[in-house]
Design an enzyme around this catalytic site. Structure first.
Site, PDB file in Angstrom:
ATOM      1  N   TYR A  62      -8.367  -3.404  -2.552  1.00 25.82           N
ATOM      2  CA  TYR A  62      -6.991  -3.808  -2.854  1.00 25.82           C
ATOM      3  C   TYR A  62      -6.674  -3.741  -4.355  1.00 25.82           C
ATOM      4  CZ  TYR A  62      -7.542  -6.052   1.752  1.00 25.82           C
ATOM      5  OH  TYR A  62      -7.811  -6.322   3.071  1.00 25.82           O
ATOM      6  N   HIS A 120     -16.218  -3.827   3.577  1.00 27.07           N
ATOM      7  CA  HIS A 120     -14.879  -3.695   4.167  1.00 27.07           C
ATOM      8  C   HIS A 120     -14.942  -3.032   5.548  1.00 27.07           C
ATOM      9  CE1 HIS A 120     -10.604  -4.085   2.847  1.00 27.07           C
ATOM     10  NE2 HIS A 120     -10.441  -3.414   3.953  1.00 27.07           N
TER      11      HIS A 120
HETATM   12  N1  LIG Z   1     -11.148  -6.178   6.565  1.00 27.29           N
HETATM   13  C1  LIG Z   1     -10.103  -5.425   6.858  1.00 27.29           C
HETATM   14  O1  LIG Z   1     -10.257  -4.251   7.220  1.00 27.29           O
HETATM   15  C2  LIG Z   1      -8.716  -6.002   6.821  1.00 27.29           C
HETATM   16  C3  LIG Z   1      -7.658  -5.273   7.385  1.00 27.29           C
HETATM   17  C4  LIG Z   1      -6.390  -5.835   7.361  1.00 27.29           C
HETATM   18  C5  LIG Z   1      -6.180  -7.083   6.772  1.00 27.29           C
HETATM   19  N2  LIG Z   1      -7.224  -7.758   6.215  1.00 27.29           N
HETATM   20  C6  LIG Z   1      -7.026  -9.093   5.575  1.00 27.29           C
HETATM   21  O2  LIG Z   1      -6.177  -9.896   6.385  1.00 27.29           O
HETATM   22  C7  LIG Z   1      -5.001 -10.271   5.653  1.00 27.29           C
HETATM   23  C8  LIG Z   1      -3.805 -10.372   6.578  1.00 27.29           C
HETATM   24  O3  LIG Z   1      -3.644  -9.220   7.389  1.00 27.29           O
HETATM   25  P1  LIG Z   1      -2.350  -8.288   7.414  1.00 27.29           P
HETATM   26  O4  LIG Z   1      -1.734  -8.260   6.115  1.00 27.29           O
HETATM   27  O5  LIG Z   1      -2.768  -7.007   8.039  1.00 27.29           O
HETATM   28  O6  LIG Z   1      -1.385  -8.960   8.493  1.00 27.29           O
HETATM   29  P2  LIG Z   1      -0.675 -10.353   8.786  1.00 27.29           P
HETATM   30  O7  LIG Z   1      -1.175 -11.447   7.921  1.00 27.29           O
HETATM   31  O8  LIG Z   1      -0.741 -10.526  10.276  1.00 27.29           O
HETATM   32  O9  LIG Z   1       0.869 -10.045   8.443  1.00 27.29           O
HETATM   33  C9  LIG Z   1       1.361  -9.969   7.140  1.00 27.29           C
HETATM   34  C10 LIG Z   1       2.879  -9.766   7.211  1.00 27.29           C
HETATM   35  O10 LIG Z   1       3.487 -10.876   7.884  1.00 27.29           O
HETATM   36  C11 LIG Z   1       4.540 -11.411   7.068  1.00 27.29           C
HETATM   37  N3  LIG Z   1       4.529 -12.863   7.249  1.00 27.29           N
HETATM   38  C12 LIG Z   1       3.567 -13.747   6.906  1.00 27.29           C
HETATM   39  N4  LIG Z   1       3.910 -14.999   7.245  1.00 27.29           N
HETATM   40  C13 LIG Z   1       5.140 -14.917   7.823  1.00 27.29           C
HETATM   41  C14 LIG Z   1       6.036 -15.882   8.368  1.00 27.29           C
HETATM   42  N5  LIG Z   1       5.734 -17.178   8.397  1.00 27.29           N
HETATM   43  N6  LIG Z   1       7.216 -15.427   8.881  1.00 27.29           N
HETATM   44  C15 LIG Z   1       7.524 -14.102   8.862  1.00 27.29           C
HETATM   45  N7  LIG Z   1       6.730 -13.143   8.351  1.00 27.29           N
HETATM   46  C16 LIG Z   1       5.534 -13.548   7.819  1.00 27.29           C
HETATM   47  C17 LIG Z   1       4.213 -11.009   5.638  1.00 27.29           C
HETATM   48  O11 LIG Z   1       5.388 -10.844   4.879  1.00 27.29           O
HETATM   49  P3  LIG Z   1       5.800 -11.840   3.663  1.00 27.29           P
HETATM   50  O12 LIG Z   1       4.925 -11.488   2.494  1.00 27.29           O
HETATM   51  O13 LIG Z   1       7.227 -11.522   3.462  1.00 27.29           O
HETATM   52  O14 LIG Z   1       5.580 -13.247   4.141  1.00 27.29           O
HETATM   53  C18 LIG Z   1       3.521  -9.652   5.848  1.00 27.29           C
HETATM   54  O15 LIG Z   1       4.479  -8.623   5.916  1.00 27.29           O
HETATM   55  C19 LIG Z   1      -4.875  -9.197   4.581  1.00 27.29           C
HETATM   56  O16 LIG Z   1      -4.109  -9.623   3.491  1.00 27.29           O
HETATM   57  C20 LIG Z   1      -6.340  -8.977   4.222  1.00 27.29           C
HETATM   58  O17 LIG Z   1      -6.781 -10.000   3.351  1.00 27.29           O
HETATM   59  C21 LIG Z   1      -8.491  -7.246   6.254  1.00 27.29           C
END
Ligand SMILES: NC(=O)c1ccc[n+]([C@@H]2O[C@H](COP(=O)([O-])OP(=O)(O)OC[C@H]3O[C@@H](n4cnc5c(N)ncnc54)[C@H](OP(=O)(O)O)[C@@H]3O)[C@@H](O)[C@H]2O)c1
Length: 289
Positions: A62, A120
């Site tokens: 990231y 990762h």
């Molecule tokens: N190891 C891996 O391969 C891997 C892959 C993917 C993700 N990850 C980790 O998991 C974390 C989260 O996963 P993700 O980003 O894929 O998906 P997520 O957390 O399911 O979704 C993030 C999205 O949801 C929105 N959101 C969050 N809270 C909300 C709420 N209360 N109401 C409405 N919208 C909301 C955010 O926008 P806003 O910013 O506008 O709130 C953002 O667009 C990542 O940041 C990363 O640290 C790891």
């Protein structure tokens, strides 16, 4: 393992997604767009920490950690009160730069050690060597706990055959559209703490419209995002949710004053359609992730 918080914030990176195909736009992005975006990112992450998030989920995929370090400093939260995770990027695995990348992260973050180091992705033919490199970093006291990400059962079984330290934490994609019950059960059986990434399925439209979640919103007087995050916690899974929006950050943390009934937990389990939003580690191109 008892020192890991029950919810985490995944700040991701500060990426500029605009198109930069001419000189004027490139100058704009360099001098105005990117600095503004970075300023917003630092403030948003600092805000999350001030609100009370303590688990920070990061990866060298990231960024280099410099902005994250600024955010932590700005928040005023003490280092010892945080649980900082980082991950080895696929690029570092492919280029044999696991140690180099990690040491750069430590330096940029001005840290003596991280709380959790994961890889990762289990890059084919490389992840066992990566694991050994990670074990050396633990031996040197630079890492408190070791973990994995995106591992199926067969990846873990290979690690168990060669490891000096077993993984303590594993993260993979889990949400109501992709509940992953058998994999969660396997991790737990092996004594590995489970973290859910993409825990609210990136606010997927299919969840927004779902009648069962609308019903539960009314019943518990909570948003469907809070209902889902609570479902993770009651499943014994740590949700790592990404949000740079202060209101969403507050909403997502406000899930510890209610409990879902067993029937309602089962109703959310039944939403599962095995719909993966991210990649399958057995079928993806690691070099572009
Ligand atoms: N190891 C891996 O391969 C891997 C892959 C993917 C993700 N990850 C980790 O998991 C974390 C989260 O996963 P993700 O980003 O894929 O998906 P997520 O957390 O399911 O979704 C993030 C999205 O949801 C929105 N959101 C969050 N809270 C909300 C709420 N209360 N109401 C409405 N919208 C909301 C955010 O926008 P806003 O910013 O506008 O709130 C953002 O667009 C990542 O940041 C990363 O640290 C790891």
């Amino acid at each position: 393992m008892t020192d890991i918080p029950s919810i985490g914030i995944g700040p991701g990176g500060a990426w500029y997604s605009g198109r930069v195909n001419n000189l004027l736009k490139r100058v704009y992005v360099h001098f105005i767009g990117a600095p503004l975006l970075e300023h917003k990112y630092v403030n948003a992450v600092a805000h999350a920490l001030k609100l009370g998030y303590r688990l920070v989920d990061y990866s060298s995929a990231y960024g280099d950690g410099k902005l994250l370090q600024k955010a932590i400093r700005k928040s005023g939260v003490k280092r010892e009160d945080l649980f900082i995770t980082t991950r080895v990027s696929n690029r570092a695995q492919i280029n044999s730069r696991v140690r180099e990348e990690f040491m750069r992260f430590l330096k940029n973050m001005q840290l003596d050690c991280v709380d959790l180091l994961q890889f990762h992705w289990p890059v084919t033919d490389l992840y066992l060597d990566t694991w050994r490199e990670m074990e050396k970093l633990k031996d040197e006291g630079l890492v408190r706990h070791l973990g994995v990400a995106n591992c199926h059962q067969h990846h873990l079984e290979e690690i168990f055959k060669v490891c000096k330290y077993r993984p303590e934490v594993g993260q993979f994609e889990i949400h109501p559209l992709f509940t992953q019950k058998p994999l969660i059960a396997y991790y737990k059986q092996q004594g590995i703490v489970v973290e859910a990434y993409t825990p609210i399925a990136r606010y997927d439209d299919r969840l927004v419209r779902l009648p069962v979640l609308k019903r539960l919103e009314k019943k518990y007087n909570k948003t469907f995002v809070q209902i889902i995050l609570r479902w993770h916690v009651q499943n014994g899974v740590i949700p790592l949710v990404r949000s740079l929006n202060p209101e969403h950050q507050k909403e997502n943390l406000n899930i510890f004053d209610f409990s879902l009934s067993q029937d309602d937990m089962a109703a959310i389990d039944a939403v599962n359609i095995n719909s993966r939003l991210r990649y399958d580690p057995d079928n993806c191109d690691f070099s572009i992730l």
